[in-house]
Write an enzyme that holds these catalytic residues in place. Structure first.
Site, PDB file in Angstrom:
ATOM      1  CG  LEU A  49      -1.848  -1.158   1.448  1.00 47.58           C
ATOM      2  CD1 LEU A  49      -2.576  -1.024   2.778  1.00 47.58           C
ATOM      3  CD2 LEU A  49      -2.852  -1.278   0.309  1.00 47.58           C
ATOM      4  CE1 TYR A  87      -0.079   8.705  -6.618  1.00 48.34           C
ATOM      5  CE2 TYR A  87      -2.059   8.880  -7.970  1.00 48.34           C
ATOM      6  CZ  TYR A  87      -1.393   8.360  -6.869  1.00 48.34           C
ATOM      7  OH  TYR A  87      -2.047   7.491  -6.032  1.00 48.34           O
ATOM      8  CE  LYS A 133       0.007   4.832  -6.436  1.00 47.81           C
ATOM      9  NZ  LYS A 133       0.258   3.842  -5.357  1.00 47.81           N
ATOM     10  CG  HIS A 178     -43.212  12.827  39.310  1.00 46.34           C
ATOM     11  ND1 HIS A 178     -41.867  12.577  39.370  1.00 46.34           N
ATOM     12  CD2 HIS A 178     -43.345  14.102  38.824  1.00 46.34           C
ATOM     13  CE1 HIS A 178     -41.203  13.638  38.952  1.00 46.34           C
ATOM     14  NE2 HIS A 178     -42.083  14.581  38.609  1.00 46.34           N
ATOM     15  N   PRO A 179     -45.051   8.884  40.605  1.00 48.68           N
ATOM     16  CG  PRO A 179     -44.109   7.772  42.431  1.00 48.68           C
ATOM     17  CD  PRO A 179     -43.888   8.928  41.519  1.00 48.68           C
ATOM     18  N   GLY A 180     -48.446   7.847  40.597  1.00 48.21           N
ATOM     19  CA  GLY A 180     -49.822   8.310  40.570  1.00 48.21           C
ATOM     20  C   GLY A 180     -50.184   9.168  39.379  1.00 48.21           C
TER      21      GLY A 180
END
Length: 368
Positions: free
Chosen positions: A53, A103, A107, A279-281
């Site tokens: 690579l 380049y 390659k 909340h409760p209730g």
């Protein structure tokens, strides 16, 4: 298998080395910039396969294209010939090998060197002519427009788009790595020119706009369609460039005497996710929908759900609690509510099949 990865500290190299290290039967050997020729010869002597690579993309001196891209490839092949090793070799080349620039020429020359190796020594050789590659750990402001856009936008830095209609061809690094791993595991004979799929095409304008949409979803809470294909890969890439101080973000919290309601995520066509407390209730809800549907999951506490059919007045109650997770669905035409019948705060996850629309809420108040 001992796999030698040259350019192991590069973008593709980092991803490949990590994936190779996940395989118990594989030992990863690495060669990186700055190591000497003797080290390379020793690594080649130990290797069962080579993934080459290492390369130069943007050198200060144009001669470095030939010195590294061509010269190092020649060094690798010469080393294998000297050792008499006909082991597999994968070369990462570039689509620019077709172009007549320094380049591209370097390659193409590297390709010709490994082609000769396959012919002379019988090594299995695979040459990948890669278009632009994107994904995590790619260096921004270097040679990847995706990396630059993701890095800069994640940091509120400007990006420059000279031609919004210019098209770029891209492959995702995970697809590149998976293709290479598949070759290494299955083996092959002779000279191969594998292609990574899928290849994505997108204009620079579209790319910039898509990354902006990823960024904006934190404020709109509407996610892009990030589950498949290019958008999935690009989103993963964008998130990988977030600085640590942006790993978390706030969302609005709506609270009153009953508890809080928090929207987490919205989707374009698959509803939204929220949670609320009670909340409760406390009883929440007391409304019905004509078309909207919801799924509730009590993750903490004890809940009683109440339902009443809007035509027949049939009533139905059921209870769930966080210790035994169970999804409760609301049904169109039934008014419904949820009451905390426990003695601690109740926490409930909620999915609705559509984003809440204040102009057309499809939510009509009616007690159970």
């Amino acid at each position: 298998m001992k796999v030698l990865v040259t350019g192991a500290n590069g973008f593709i190299g980092k991803n490949l080395v990590l994936r190779l290290s996940e395989q118990a039967q594989t030992e990863v050997l690495t060669y990186v910039r700055g190591q000497d020729d003797a080290t390379l010869r020793d690594l080649l002597a130990r290797a069962d396969a080579v993934v080459h690579l290492a390369g130069e993309n943007r050198p200060v001196d144009v001669q470095s294209f030939a010195d590294v891209n061509t010269g190092l490839t020649e060094q690798v092949c010469r080393g294998l010939k000297a050792l008499g090793k006909s082991i597999p070799l994968i070369l990462a080349s570039s689509a620019q090998a077709e172009l007549d620039n320094p380049y591209g020429r370097s390659k193409r020359a590297a390709e010709q060197i490994v082609e000769t190796l396959a012919h002379d020594l019988g090594n299995p050789v695979a040459i990948y002519r890669l278009p632009g590659v994107f994904g995590k750990w790619c260096k921004p402001n270097y040679n990847s427009v995706v990396a630059t856009f993701c890095h800069n936008k994640a940091r509120d830095l400007p990006v420059q788009v000279n031609d919004a209609n210019a098209v770029v061809r891209l492959v995702y690094v995970d697809d590149v790595v998976s293709s290479m791993l598949s070759l290494l595991m299955m083996g092959w004979a002779g000279l191969q020119h594998p292609a990574v799929a899928p290849v994505y095409s997108i204009t620079l304008g579209e790319l910039s706009a898509q990354i902006d949409a990823f960024k904006n979803c934190r404020s709109t809470m509407v996610s892009e369609r990030v589950g498949t294909g290019f958008v999935r890969a690009l989103y993963a890439t964008y998130v990988s460039y977030l600085p640590v101080e942006k790993f978390a973000y706030d969302v609005p919290v709506h609270g009153d005497s009953r508890g809080v309601f928090v929207e987490m995520l919205k989707t374009p066509d698959a509803g939204q996710f929220s949670f609320f407390t009670a909340h409760p209730g406390i009883t929440r809800g007391g409304h019905y929908h004509h078309t909207k549907t919801e799924k509730f999951l009590v993750i903490k506490g004890h809940a009683r759900f109440g339902f009443r059919h809007m035509l027949t007045n049939e009533v139905h109650y059921l209870e769930t609690n966080g210790d035994q997770p169970q999804i409760v669905e609301t049904v169109p035409g039934w008014t419904h509510d949820i009451t905390n019948i426990g003695n601690q705060e109740m926490v409930v996850m909620l999915w609705a099949n559509e984003i809440y629309d204040r102009a057309n809420p499809d939510t009509i108040a009616s007690k159970v």
